[in-house]
Design an enzyme around this catalytic site. Structure first.
Site, short mmCIF file in Angstrom:
data_model
loop_
_atom_site.label_atom_id
_atom_site.label_comp_id
_atom_site.label_asym_id
_atom_site.label_seq_id
_atom_site.Cartn_x
_atom_site.Cartn_y
_atom_site.Cartn_z
N CYS A 4 0.84 -1.19 0.00
CA CYS A 4 0.00 0.00 0.00
C CYS A 4 0.88 1.25 0.00
O CYS A 4 2.05 1.20 0.35
CB CYS A 4 -0.95 0.05 1.18
SG CYS A 4 -2.08 -1.34 1.31
N ARG A 45 5.48 -0.56 -4.57
CA ARG A 45 5.13 -1.21 -3.30
C ARG A 45 4.08 -2.31 -3.49
O ARG A 45 3.88 -3.13 -2.61
CB ARG A 45 4.59 -0.15 -2.32
CG ARG A 45 5.65 0.84 -1.89
CD ARG A 45 5.05 1.93 -1.03
NE ARG A 45 4.61 1.44 0.26
CZ ARG A 45 5.34 1.45 1.36
NH1 ARG A 45 6.56 1.91 1.32
NH2 ARG A 45 4.86 1.01 2.50
N TRP A 100 -3.34 -2.45 -1.39
CA TRP A 100 -3.07 -3.88 -1.51
C TRP A 100 -4.16 -4.58 -0.70
O TRP A 100 -4.28 -4.39 0.49
CB TRP A 100 -1.69 -4.21 -0.96
CG TRP A 100 -1.38 -5.68 -0.88
CD1 TRP A 100 -1.78 -6.54 0.09
CD2 TRP A 100 -0.59 -6.44 -1.79
NE1 TRP A 100 -1.29 -7.80 -0.15
CE2 TRP A 100 -0.56 -7.76 -1.30
CE3 TRP A 100 0.09 -6.13 -2.97
CZ2 TRP A 100 0.14 -8.78 -1.97
CZ3 TRP A 100 0.78 -7.15 -3.61
CH2 TRP A 100 0.79 -8.45 -3.11
N ASN A 119 -2.80 2.34 5.88
CA ASN A 119 -1.96 1.17 5.61
C ASN A 119 -1.92 0.32 6.87
O ASN A 119 -1.88 0.86 7.98
CB ASN A 119 -0.52 1.59 5.27
CG ASN A 119 -0.40 2.19 3.89
OD1 ASN A 119 -1.34 2.20 3.11
ND2 ASN A 119 0.79 2.71 3.60
N GLY A 120 -1.88 -0.99 6.70
CA GLY A 120 -1.79 -1.87 7.85
C GLY A 120 -3.00 -2.78 7.97
O GLY A 120 -3.80 -2.90 7.04
N GLU A 143 18.70 -17.55 -3.63
CA GLU A 143 18.34 -16.23 -4.12
C GLU A 143 18.07 -16.25 -5.62
O GLU A 143 17.15 -15.59 -6.10
CB GLU A 143 19.44 -15.22 -3.79
CG GLU A 143 19.21 -13.83 -4.33
CD GLU A 143 17.96 -13.14 -3.78
OE1 GLU A 143 17.61 -12.08 -4.31
OE2 GLU A 143 17.35 -13.67 -2.83
N LYS A 179 14.52 -15.02 -7.31
CA LYS A 179 14.44 -14.00 -8.35
C LYS A 179 13.62 -14.49 -9.53
O LYS A 179 12.78 -13.78 -10.07
CB LYS A 179 15.85 -13.61 -8.85
CG LYS A 179 16.57 -12.66 -7.96
CD LYS A 179 15.92 -11.29 -8.01
CE LYS A 179 16.11 -10.55 -6.71
NZ LYS A 179 15.42 -11.11 -5.54
N GLU A 231 9.89 -14.77 -8.66
CA GLU A 231 9.25 -13.48 -8.43
C GLU A 231 8.79 -12.82 -9.72
O GLU A 231 7.69 -12.27 -9.78
CB GLU A 231 10.23 -12.53 -7.72
CG GLU A 231 10.41 -12.80 -6.24
CD GLU A 231 11.40 -11.83 -5.62
OE1 GLU A 231 11.13 -11.37 -4.49
OE2 GLU A 231 12.42 -11.52 -6.24
N HIS A 258 17.14 -37.49 -2.24
CA HIS A 258 16.06 -37.56 -1.26
C HIS A 258 14.76 -37.01 -1.83
O HIS A 258 13.98 -36.38 -1.12
CB HIS A 258 16.46 -36.80 0.01
CG HIS A 258 17.65 -37.39 0.69
ND1 HIS A 258 17.58 -38.48 1.52
CD2 HIS A 258 18.97 -37.06 0.62
CE1 HIS A 258 18.78 -38.79 1.95
NE2 HIS A 258 19.65 -37.95 1.42
N LYS A 310 6.84 -4.46 -2.60
CA LYS A 310 8.24 -4.17 -2.29
C LYS A 310 8.50 -4.26 -0.80
O LYS A 310 9.47 -4.86 -0.37
CB LYS A 310 8.59 -2.77 -2.80
CG LYS A 310 10.03 -2.35 -2.54
CD LYS A 310 10.99 -3.20 -3.35
CE LYS A 310 12.43 -2.74 -3.17
NZ LYS A 310 13.35 -3.65 -3.86
#
Length: 651
Positions: A2, A27, A76, A102-103, A524, A528, A531, A547, A646
């Site tokens: 948000c 964001r 959001w 926000n929140g 990482e 990436k 995402e 395994h 973000k």
């Protein structure tokens, strides 16, 4: 997650609000809206589902909405589906109070029932509408002003919030409050601004105030007044933001992500220069340079290794200076154990740094997801150091983990990028990364600078504990100082990576393998890819193949093996060959000189040689580029991947 923007001054508010919201798009959001007080004192509210371009169209780029005082929001979805009705701003039943939030309000159901009993009617599914109407309820019931109405609401609400509200009876004022969600306030002559991120207002002012938890503020044209939870006015000092506003623009690149990938050599160089100093031949040492003076001037960067220094250069010794953070050598000597807690890519930094600290300093390191750390009642050594890594400094779970560690009496260290952020302010010690503003949702340069700070911490711990000799300390520092130039060399090979990426744009599954630090790199690299390309991807410790993982390999499945650790090289190659025997297409990522790998894999990417402790800094560039170019080949929105934000400021 948000975004909030507020403006009050002598200019038309709507275009400024839209511009600020545009700078907060990274964001993550699914709808947007603005509320502007017009000349007659009423509030015009315009909302739109989807991208901001829809709101621009509905408001004629803001020109059709008059007024010089307003608030805006990108939402959001948490409570209630993405829709125009659920979009912010929200208003009370008679339009007395309008606001954005926000929140997450945890006791929203209880508050809704209370307000319904008092005659309030709800049109949305959001917890924000409840907060706005609760402010209105207290304002009218007790016939009190904004300060008391907002503070009573703050006491009654459970959860996290950053609020920006306007009252019909107080034209030309915006009231803000916060708890656990970020909010920054800026002033400039006859104008005042509020935002959830400083990047939204950098084009208008660099003088900002950071409002603390359970505080509120009143914005008027060119002035701001702060209050505590008791309603008493308090004084705060402003901070000058040194970020270049142009750093938050694409600067000719197609996407922010590729721009920020290319900014990594400078970001790494700046961060190294902030903490690595040269000791003069006479035993003195140079002072810490300013931001301007250390840019592009990393100590020892020209050589990349101590052995290649000229006689005049060898007269100067390198050392790490963390004193500005409060982490003196005396403090580091007493640290018995390190606990690293973070989320997402910052967690992967922790995994890589764990190997480096344990190998060099020989003290135990535990790396844990912040969302797990805060709930498992951790058993911690009282002489341990808890390291919290966060780009924004506002990550909700990381902030909660920090507070848990402090409550247990441990020293806390923040590694953050945003000056004045909540984590930076609340930690006992703070080391800033010098990545500058990072706009793309998928982190690149913030990750790279966090690694540098992690290396510095590892090296200094090793030095003060006597686990490495001075000559080795110098050699490692010199090698680290050469990383930015070596990153440049990796970037020079990007066309080859782009060609390879186009071959796998339609892949359904991609797997990453590695051991030790290479496993951390793989984690990482896989994140990436997931995402921004939406391709299913997993990273595995190569020894775990038997395994269960190997059962997922099918013909032409891309398997990427990271091989930067010489002692583990042959074992990882063997694991990769097992995949090839089952139809996999193999990509090897290794250092120059390991050319025999080409006999075993189908495609190879090479990185310059460096000390193996620092290999993550080079190998990750290849995987960032690979993910970026796969996403571009698929025609996806690289900077704003679906369903991602973000800065995750709620649980």
């Amino acid at each position: 997650m948000c975004g909030i923007v507020g403006y009050v001054g002598n200019k038309q508010a709507a275009p400024i609000l839209l511009d600020g919201l545009t700078r907060l798009e990274y964001r993550g959001y699914d709808s947007a809206g603005i509320a502007v007080r017009n000349g007659s004192g009423e509030v015009d509210v315009v909302k739109a589902k989807g991208r901001l371009k829809n709101l621009y169209e509905k408001t004629d780029n803001g020109h059709s909405v008059p007024g010089t005082c307003g608030i805006g929001h990108t939402r959001w979805a948490t409570h209630g589906e993405p829709s125009e009705t659920n979009a912010h701003p929200h208003i009370s039943d008679d339009g007395n109070v309008s606001g954005v939030h926000n929140g997450i309000i945890e006791n929203y159901q209880e508050l809704r029932e209370k307000l319904t009993r008092h005659g309030y009617v709800f049109y949305s599914q959001t917890d924000t509408e409840i907060a706005i109407k609760l402010i209105d309820y207290y304002y009218k019931k007790y016939n009190i002003g904004p300060v008391d109405a907002i503070t009573k609401t703050m006491v009654r609400v459970r959860g996290s919030y950053a609020l920006a509200v306007m009252f019909k009876d107080y034209p030309g004022e915006i009231w803000v409050a916060r708890k656990d969600s970020p909010m920054v306030i800026g002033t400039c002559e006859s104008e005042s601004f509020a935002a959830s991120d400083v990047t939204a207002i950098l084009n208008y002012t660099r003088d900002v105030y950071y409002i603390d938890n359970l505080e509120l503020a009143c914005l008027k044209p060119g002035e701001v007044h702060f209050y505590d939870l008791n309603g008493d006015e308090i004084q705060k000092k402003s901070t000058r933001v040194e970020w270049d506003a142009k750093a938050a623009e694409r600067g000719g690149f197609e996407h922010f992500m590729i721009k920020e990938i290319h900014e990594q050599p400078k970001a790494v160089s700046d961060t190294i220069a902030a903490y690595v100093k040269e000791t003069a031949a006479d035993g003195g040492h140079s002072g810490q340079p300013s931001d301007e003076s250390h840019e592009g001037s990393v100590p020892g960067a020209g050589s990349g290794s101590a052995q290649s220094s000229s006689p005049s250069e060898t007269a100067k010794k390198l050392h790490i200076d963390l004193s500005a953070s409060g982490l003196t050598d005396e403090v580091l000597k007493d640290i018995s154990q390190v606990y690293i807690t973070a989320c997402g890519s910052a967690y992967h930094v922790g995994v890589a740094v764990q190997y480096v600290i344990e190998d060099l300093a020989r003290i135990p390191v535990r790396v844990e997801l912040a969302s797990e750390f805060r709930y498992r009642r951790p058993i911690l050594d009282k002489n341990g150091l808890v390291v919290i890594i966060s780009q924004s400094g506002e990550t909700a779970d990381s902030l909660a983990a920090l507070r848990e560690a402090k409550a247990l009496g441990l020293r806390t260290l923040a590694i953050v990028n945003v000056v004045g952020s909540s984590i930076a302010r609340e930690a006992d010690n703070c080391i800033y990364t010098l990545a500058g503003p990072e706009i793309a949702v998928a982190t690149t340069k913030a990750y790279s600078t966090q690694l540098i700070v992690g290396y510095c911490l590892a090296l200094q711990l090793a030095k003060v504990k006597g686990t490495i000799e001075d000559a080795e300390y110098e050699r490692l520092l010199s090698d680290m100082c050469g990383l930015s130039q070596k990153i440049e060399k990796v970037l020079d090979d990007k066309e080859r990576i782009q060609w390879f990426a186009s071959k796998f744009a339609n892949a359904k599954d991609i797997f990453f393998l590695g051991r030790g630090i290479d496993y951390a790199i793989s984690l990482e690299g896989s994140l990436k890819l997931k995402e921004i390309s939406y391709i299913h991807s997993e990273a595995y410790a190569a020894g775990e193949l038997k395994h269960g993982t190997i059962s997922l390999i099918e013909n032409n499945t891309l398997v990427i093996g990271t091989l930067t650790q010489s002692s583990l090289y042959e074992k990882t190659v063997s694991n990769m060959v097992e995949c090839k025997a089952r139809g996999a297409y193999l990509m090897g990522l290794t250092t120059y000189g390991n050319y025999a790998i080409e006999d075993s894999v189908d495609f190879t990417c090479y990185i310059p040689k460096c000390d193996e402790h620092f290999a993550t800094s080079l190998a990750i560039i290849v995987l960032q580029l690979l993910s970026y170019y796969i996403s571009v080949a698929k025609g996806l929105d690289v900077d704003k991947p679906r369903n991602l934000a973000k800065s995750v400021t709620v649980e």
